[in-house]
Design a protein around this motif. Structure first.
Motif, PDB file in Angstrom:
ATOM      1  N   ASN A  38     -11.409  48.514  77.941  1.00  0.00           N
ATOM      2  CA  ASN A  38     -11.110  49.868  78.408  1.00  0.00           C
ATOM      3  C   ASN A  38     -10.600  49.850  79.840  1.00  0.00           C
ATOM      4  N   PRO A  39      -9.511  50.556  80.109  1.00  0.00           N
ATOM      5  CA  PRO A  39      -9.076  50.703  81.497  1.00  0.00           C
ATOM      6  C   PRO A  39     -10.156  51.418  82.312  1.00  0.00           C
ATOM      7  N   ALA A  40     -10.195  51.142  83.601  1.00  0.00           N
ATOM      8  CA  ALA A  40     -11.198  51.758  84.484  1.00  0.00           C
ATOM      9  C   ALA A  40     -11.173  53.276  84.394  1.00  0.00           C
ATOM     10  N   ALA A  41     -10.000  53.850  84.249  1.00  0.00           N
ATOM     11  CA  ALA A  41      -9.888  55.317  84.173  1.00  0.00           C
ATOM     12  C   ALA A  41     -10.640  55.867  82.960  1.00  0.00           C
ATOM     13  N   ASN A  42     -10.615  55.141  81.850  1.00  0.00           N
ATOM     14  CA  ASN A  42     -11.343  55.590  80.659  1.00  0.00           C
ATOM     15  C   ASN A  42     -12.845  55.561  80.892  1.00  0.00           C
ATOM     16  N   GLU A  44     -14.390  55.783  83.746  1.00  0.00           N
ATOM     17  CA  GLU A  44     -14.703  56.864  84.690  1.00  0.00           C
ATOM     18  C   GLU A  44     -14.773  58.200  83.970  1.00  0.00           C
ATOM     19  N   LYS A  45     -13.837  58.457  83.051  1.00  0.00           N
ATOM     20  CA  LYS A  45     -13.857  59.712  82.296  1.00  0.00           C
ATOM     21  C   LYS A  45     -15.149  59.837  81.490  1.00  0.00           C
ATOM     22  N   MET A  46     -15.491  58.770  80.763  1.00  0.00           N
ATOM     23  CA  MET A  46     -16.686  58.824  79.920  1.00  0.00           C
ATOM     24  C   MET A  46     -17.950  58.964  80.775  1.00  0.00           C
ATOM     25  N   ALA A  47     -17.982  58.281  81.913  1.00  0.00           N
ATOM     26  CA  ALA A  47     -19.144  58.378  82.803  1.00  0.00           C
ATOM     27  C   ALA A  47     -19.292  59.789  83.354  1.00  0.00           C
ATOM     28  N   ALA A  48     -18.166  60.499  83.459  1.00  0.00           N
ATOM     29  CA  ALA A  48     -18.186  61.883  83.937  1.00  0.00           C
ATOM     30  C   ALA A  48     -18.436  62.876  82.804  1.00  0.00           C
ATOM     31  N   GLY A  49     -18.622  62.371  81.586  1.00  0.00           N
ATOM     32  CA  GLY A  49     -18.901  63.244  80.456  1.00  0.00           C
ATOM     33  C   GLY A  49     -17.656  63.832  79.823  1.00  0.00           C
ATOM     34  N   ILE A  50     -16.493  63.237  80.087  1.00  0.00           N
ATOM     35  CA  ILE A  50     -15.230  63.741  79.537  1.00  0.00           C
ATOM     36  C   ILE A  50     -14.818  62.851  78.371  1.00  0.00           C
ATOM     37  N   PRO A  51     -14.754  63.413  77.169  1.00  0.00           N
ATOM     38  CA  PRO A  51     -14.346  62.607  76.015  1.00  0.00           C
ATOM     39  C   PRO A  51     -12.909  62.101  76.176  1.00  0.00           C
ATOM     40  N   LEU A  52     -12.649  60.926  75.644  1.00  0.00           N
ATOM     41  CA  LEU A  52     -11.306  60.357  75.690  1.00  0.00           C
ATOM     42  C   LEU A  52     -10.396  61.055  74.680  1.00  0.00           C
ATOM     43  N   ASP A  54      -6.662  60.824  72.376  1.00  0.00           N
ATOM     44  CA  ASP A  54      -5.920  59.789  71.662  1.00  0.00           C
ATOM     45  C   ASP A  54      -5.027  59.019  72.632  1.00  0.00           C
ATOM     46  N   ALA A  55      -4.402  59.719  73.576  1.00  0.00           N
ATOM     47  CA  ALA A  55      -3.528  59.059  74.561  1.00  0.00           C
ATOM     48  C   ALA A  55      -4.325  58.079  75.422  1.00  0.00           C
ATOM     49  N   ASP A  56      -5.565  58.443  75.776  1.00  0.00           N
ATOM     50  CA  ASP A  56      -6.410  57.541  76.566  1.00  0.00           C
ATOM     51  C   ASP A  56      -6.700  56.252  75.803  1.00  0.00           C
ATOM     52  N   ARG A  57      -6.774  56.358  74.496  1.00  0.00           N
ATOM     53  CA  ARG A  57      -7.167  55.205  73.680  1.00  0.00           C
ATOM     54  C   ARG A  57      -6.018  54.233  73.394  1.00  0.00           C
ATOM     55  N   VAL A  58      -4.772  54.648  73.630  1.00  0.00           N
ATOM     56  CA  VAL A  58      -3.618  53.795  73.309  1.00  0.00           C
ATOM     57  C   VAL A  58      -3.697  52.424  73.980  1.00  0.00           C
ATOM     58  N   PRO A  59      -3.867  52.334  75.310  1.00  0.00           N
ATOM     59  CA  PRO A  59      -3.910  51.002  75.923  1.00  0.00           C
ATOM     60  C   PRO A  59      -5.149  50.207  75.514  1.00  0.00           C
ATOM     61  N   TRP A  60      -6.235  50.893  75.256  1.00  0.00           N
ATOM     62  CA  TRP A  60      -7.479  50.253  74.830  1.00  0.00           C
ATOM     63  C   TRP A  60      -7.311  49.596  73.466  1.00  0.00           C
ATOM     64  N   HIS A 122     -25.841  52.419  80.970  1.00  0.00           N
ATOM     65  CA  HIS A 122     -24.584  52.414  80.230  1.00  0.00           C
ATOM     66  C   HIS A 122     -23.796  53.645  80.638  1.00  0.00           C
ATOM     67  N   PHE A 123     -22.468  53.508  80.739  1.00  0.00           N
ATOM     68  CA  PHE A 123     -21.649  54.614  81.214  1.00  0.00           C
ATOM     69  C   PHE A 123     -21.556  55.764  80.223  1.00  0.00           C
ATOM     70  N   PHE A 124     -21.778  55.505  78.926  1.00  0.00           N
ATOM     71  CA  PHE A 124     -21.642  56.561  77.923  1.00  0.00           C
ATOM     72  C   PHE A 124     -22.825  57.504  78.021  1.00  0.00           C
ATOM     73  N   ARG A 125     -22.534  58.777  78.185  1.00  0.00           N
ATOM     74  CA  ARG A 125     -23.594  59.772  78.315  1.00  0.00           C
ATOM     75  C   ARG A 125     -23.998  60.298  76.945  1.00  0.00           C
ATOM     76  N   ALA A 126     -25.299  60.444  76.754  1.00  0.00           N
ATOM     77  CA  ALA A 126     -25.833  60.878  75.460  1.00  0.00           C
ATOM     78  C   ALA A 126     -25.289  62.248  75.052  1.00  0.00           C
ATOM     79  N   ASP A 127     -24.950  63.091  76.027  1.00  0.00           N
ATOM     80  CA  ASP A 127     -24.457  64.420  75.678  1.00  0.00           C
ATOM     81  C   ASP A 127     -23.043  64.384  75.095  1.00  0.00           C
ATOM     82  N   MET A 128     -22.422  63.221  75.066  1.00  0.00           N
ATOM     83  CA  MET A 128     -21.096  63.084  74.466  1.00  0.00           C
ATOM     84  C   MET A 128     -21.153  62.675  72.995  1.00  0.00           C
TER      85      MET A 128
END
Length: 181
Positions: A38-42, A44-52, A54-60, A122-128
């Motif tokens: 995962n790119p660092a930006a992804n 960071e988004k997940m750690a902030a509680g922002i779901p990825l 489809d565009a975010d997942r392309v490079p991953w 872990h960076f993934f938040r349970a509320d996601m």
């Protein structure tokens, strides 16, 4: 043993890392964790509680596909984890790669929520978790995924996967069952 790449998939908290690492250890195969792609930006988004998106997942997904291609080109089997929530993601990872065998770790939202609540660091938040289940398209029969319930210990899950794939553990010291991570 024929060359194979085992792709362990499921929502966050289903045990992909624990089962994938234990499975690779039992087989004596290389292992990689999808989150390492995962790119660092992804992250960071997940750690902030922002779901990825489809565009975010392309490079991953492209990076995971490159890993699979690299293992195959080198003549090595391997185990890799990836949530692979949507069929389109799985199709990207399997397209032109007949060596890929998917293993879907299937569990209830309640069981996975309990595991996520107990997980620390872990960076993934349970509320996601709800966004993961909303995005999940369980593998269809024509995808050939091995569906495994996560209601057992990691060791029992790996034993079931090995038995159902007709594979045995690598020779060597007995691997411990481990705990959920």
């Amino acid at each position: 043993m024929e060359l194979s790449i085992i792709l362990v998939m499921g929502v966050s908290g289903s045990g992909k890392t624990t089962v994938g690492a234990l499975l690779a250890g039992q087989l004596g195969w290389p292992y990689d964790e999808a989150e390492s792609f995962n790119p660092a930006a992804n992250i960071e988004k997940m750690a902030a509680g922002i779901p990825l998106t489809d565009a975010d997942r392309v490079p991953w997904l492209a990076a995971i596909a490159r890993w699979i291609d690299g293992e195959v080109a080198a003549g090595r089997p391997g185990v890799v984890t990836c949530s692979a929530l949507r069929r389109s993601y799985r199709d990207q990872l399997r397209s032109g790669r007949p060596q890929v065998q998917m293993v879907y770790l299937q569990g209830s939202r309640d069981l996975i929520a309990t595991r996520l609540a107990a997980r620390h660091g872990h960076f993934f938040r349970a509320d996601m978790l709800d966004s993961q289940f909303a995005a999940l398209e369980e593998p269809a029969p024509d995808e050939g995924a091995l569906v495994v319930s996560i209601g057992k210990s990691p060791k029992e899950i790996v034993e079931e996967i090995l038995a159902r794939l007709g594979r045995g553990p690598a020779p060597g010291p007995d691997q411990q069952g481990g705990a959920w991570r």
